[in-house]
Scaffold this motif. Structure first.
Motif, short mmCIF file in Angstrom:
data_model
loop_
_atom_site.label_atom_id
_atom_site.label_comp_id
_atom_site.label_asym_id
_atom_site.label_seq_id
_atom_site.Cartn_x
_atom_site.Cartn_y
_atom_site.Cartn_z
N PRO A 152 26.11 23.10 -39.43
CA PRO A 152 27.20 22.74 -40.25
C PRO A 152 26.79 22.31 -41.50
O PRO A 152 28.01 22.04 -42.16
CB PRO A 152 27.99 21.78 -39.28
N ASN A 159 23.79 16.64 -47.79
CA ASN A 159 23.31 16.55 -46.44
C ASN A 159 23.21 17.74 -45.51
O ASN A 159 24.22 18.09 -44.77
CB ASN A 159 24.52 15.45 -45.60
N ASN A 171 18.59 17.39 -40.37
CA ASN A 171 19.69 16.98 -41.27
C ASN A 171 18.98 16.15 -42.65
O ASN A 171 17.96 15.27 -42.42
CB ASN A 171 20.87 16.07 -40.86
N PRO A 173 20.30 13.98 -45.04
CA PRO A 173 21.20 13.11 -45.95
C PRO A 173 20.43 12.42 -47.45
O PRO A 173 19.13 12.06 -47.13
CB PRO A 173 21.61 11.83 -45.00
#
Ligand SMILES: *[C@@H]1O[C@H](CO)[C@@H](O)[C@H](O)[C@H]1NC(C)=O
Ligand SMILES: *[C@@H]1O[C@H](CO)[C@@H](O)[C@H](O)[C@H]1NC(C)=O
Ligand SMILES: *[C@@H]1O[C@H](CO)[C@@H](O)[C@H](O)[C@H]1NC(C)=O
Ligand SMILES: *[C@@H]1O[C@H](CO)[C@@H](O)[C@H](O)[C@H]1NC(C)=O
Ligand SMILES: *[C@@H]1O[C@H](CO)[C@@H](O)[C@H](O)[C@H]1NC(C)=O
Ligand SMILES: *[C@@H]1O[C@H](CO)[C@@H](O)[C@H](O)[C@H]1NC(C)=O
Ligand SMILES: *[C@@H]1O[C@H](CO)[C@@H](O)[C@H](O)[C@H]1NC(C)=O
Ligand SMILES: *[C@@H]1O[C@H](CO)[C@@H](O)[C@H](O)[C@H]1NC(C)=O
Length: 563
Positions: A152, A159, A171, A173
């Motif tokens: 996603p 991110n 991920n 971030p």
């Protein structure tokens, strides 16, 4: 020894002496949803410096389907979307799982290049539906090195989610997506240069200037793109170009275009901000270009043998014809996109208006790499080098298609996520004396624009009594209908030379030839019409009327009977 064997031996010898392959390298940089017509490249000094000045700009380059996933699959296979049948971003008609289902994972550009001796690398977005649940199920094939942006986090600028060489995803971030892609690209470039016995292909696909898109929960939410913090302050007084088709006083003439209301001032302000965000986000792409060029400049013998391409998967509009931000329409803003190429034999600081499309890119790379073209290519090499230009006979049409709804981005003001009835077929025909856009919608609305005199597509000439290029509109439309009908299900050679299918004797090579009045009754009376019986969301053939054109027969030549 045959001459060809001698040549192969010779080039192997050169490679052995220089330690370098003689096949050219490719660096393919593709942005996401970048426009040409809203002037985004005017704000990219590195595109100007390293591509416009150092290479050739193909100004009449088109995507053949104005949506990320289908466009990318067409680009990577050299096949029209009606032949890949990957026509949407998600199931049931599109997305990475459809790409797998259709068998392309073993049969697309990087696999073919590896077979031809290339090392292949890719970083950035591959296609929609390539996600934390699908990236390993199965793995995408063909890449020696890869670091993909996946859902996603594909469109989350600060991110993102990535998977490197098929390892468990991570991920990121706080890290800026385009900067990560730039650093990865330079790393792969180092690997590619170090493996000097094989030529390389490096694909670089940053997310800018796509909207920041939150894909879960459904439906997806679209926000303006997020620039790197260091670029947030730029272009504070810039607004969307107020072209004649920007939020015009009269609505469009086909399908839902007829019903879109004029934007009010707060919507225009919202859109102008969206536009600035796009320009800001592209500044990081400029820096990405700089870092790739810098690394190549350190290796002049590599730079010397490398073709670099800069393009986008599809175009974009904001406010033209009153539309909210988005793509997927057949209008010029969505389909005529940036395409620059530089490299050995390619003119610098040059502009070409020969029509070309994304379906032509793989055939072009094959040609440049000396690889035989596949018969199932629906495109043909773009004459990019002076040698190719000297014997150019590229055809004058581009076939553009779409199935599905129009996704409204920046839905803040429209209270609606999509517009239905966005399935259509379009053909652009660009000859020496004419530049035309003809479209048939699933609502059976028709459009015909004279792009020379009406580049903003404000006057639909279909069903009018006038003439264009001296030709009566109804006769012109009849030929364009025949051409579009031939292209809608074409494969291979027919897509490249459609008039040969309509006129097997080979005496009609272009629209001008087809306008001969001896073909009037053939096109006006005997040819099928392009029609739809419903606005299907995918390529449902039962909704698409006649699938094959009628072929010309001499007995329809009423003029030969008369004289
Ligand atoms: C890249 O992959 C191809 C195909 O698997 C392989 O033949 C080639 O040796 C690889 N290159 C490198 C540098 O590992
Ligand atoms: C980053 O994205 C991941 C996965 O979507 C999420 O779990 C995490 O909370 C996000 N981090 C930040 C700082 O937004
Ligand atoms: C924006 O401001 C700069 C500097 O003040 C000026 O040169 C430029 O013309 C302005 N642009 C627009 C579109 O108003
Ligand atoms: C513009 O239209 C939107 C949506 O209907 C509305 O919320 C907003 O108040 C309007 N703004 C102006 C300035 O009329
Ligand atoms: C680049 O190629 C040209 C033509 O093939 C050649 O003349 C030139 O010396 C090369 N330059 C470098 C740095 O390899
Ligand atoms: C979609 O097209 C159908 C068929 O022409 C029409 O009946 C319907 O009103 C259209 N819907 C919208 C929202 O335009
Ligand atoms: C086209 O011309 C015919 C005959 O001159 C006329 O009856 C018709 O109204 C005209 N149509 C348009 C759209 O102007
Ligand atoms: C395209 O794929 C869809 C979804 O699988 C299918 O329903 C449709 O029949 C296919 N169309 C063609 C022409 O193969």
């Amino acid at each position: 020894m045959t001459p060809r064997q001698a040549l192969l031996l010779l080039s192997a010898g050169i490679a052995a002496v220089t330690g370098r392959s003689t096949k050219p390298n490719f660096i393919f940089i593709m942005t996401d949803d970048q426009d040409l017509h809203l002037n985004s490249i005017d704000y990219q000094q590195s595109v100007q410096k390293h591509f416009a000045q150092e290479g050739t700009w193909f100004k009449k380059h088109f995507c053949t389907v104005s949506l990320c996933c289908p466009s990318r699959v067409s680009l990577l296979t050299g096949k029209a979307a009606h032949n890949t049948n990957v026509t949407d971003v998600a199931a049931p008609y599109g997305g990475y799982p459809r790409f797998i289902e259709e068998g392309f994972n073993n049969d697309y550009l990087p696999v073919w290049l590896q077979d031809a001796g290339y090392n292949t690398y890719y970083t950035g977005k591959m296609m929609n539906g390539h996600s934390i649940t699908t990236y390993d199920n199965p793995r995408i094939n063909g890449w020696n090195g890869s670091d993909f942006l996946i859902d996603p986090g594909t469109y989350i600028f600060y991110n993102s989610t990535m998977t490197r060489n098929h390892e468990p995803y991570r991920n990121l971030p706080g890290e800026y997506s385009t900067d990560v892609v730039a650093a990865t690209a330079v790393g792969f470039l180092d690997d590619a240069i170090a493996a000097s016995d094989r030529p390389f292909f490096l694909g670089v696909a940053p997310i800018a200037p796509h909207s920041e898109t939150i894909t879960t929960p459904k439906p997806a939410r679209f926000e303006p793109p997020v620039p790197a913090k260091r670029h947030e302050h730029l272009f504070s007084n810039v607004t969307i170009p107020r072209t004649p088709n920007f939020n015009p006083d009269t609505p469009g003439t086909a399908s839902y275009f007829k019903t879109i209301r004029q934007l009010n001032q707060s919507e225009i302000d919202y859109n102008d901000n969206w536009y600035r965000r796009r320009l800001q986000s592209l500044q990081s792409v400029d820096e990405l270009i700089d870092s790739i060029i810098d690394r190549l400049s350190d290796n002049p013998e590599v730079l010397n043998n490398t073709y670099l391409i800069y393009t986008s998967d599809n175009g974009y509009h904001i406010g033209q014809h009153r539309l909210p931000p988005g793509k997927s329409c057949g209008i010029e803003e969505d389909v005529n996109i940036p395409f620059f190429i530089r490299g050995p034999g390619i003119a610098k600081n040059a502009i070409q208006t020969i029509p070309s499309s994304h379906t032509d890119i793989v055939p072009t790379l094959f040609h440049l790499a000396g690889m035989p073209l596949r018969e199932d290519f629906d495109g043909e090499p773009i004459p990019v080098t002076s040698e190719m230009l000297a014997c150019n006979d590229k055809s004058e049409h581009v076939n553009i298609e779409f199935w599905g709804d129009y996704l409204v981005e920046g839905s803040a003001f429209f209270g609606q996520n999509s517009f239905p009835n966005n399935t259509y077929k379009t053909v652009r025909v660009i000859g020496e004396q004419y530049d035309l856009a003809y479209a048939v919608w699933c609502t059976n609305d028709h459009e015909l624009y004279d792009m020379t005199n009406d580049p903003y597509q404000l006057t639909n000439l279909y069903n009018t009594n006038g003439t264009l290029n001296g030709w009566p509109i109804n006769k012109l439309a009849s030929r364009l209908n025949g051409l579009l009908l031939t292209l809608k299900r074409c494969k291979g050679r027919v897509c490249i030379r459609p008039w040969e299918k309509l006129h097997p004797e080979g005496d009609v090579k272009n629209l001008k030839d087809a306008m001969d009045e001896k073909y009037d009754s053939f096109y006006l009376q005997h040819q099928h019409q392009v029609t739809f019986s419903e606005c299907a969301l995918g390529q449902v053939l039962s909704a698409e009327g006649a699938l094959e054109p009628v072929v010309w027969q001499n007995e329809w030549d009423e003029w030969s009977w008369a004289t």
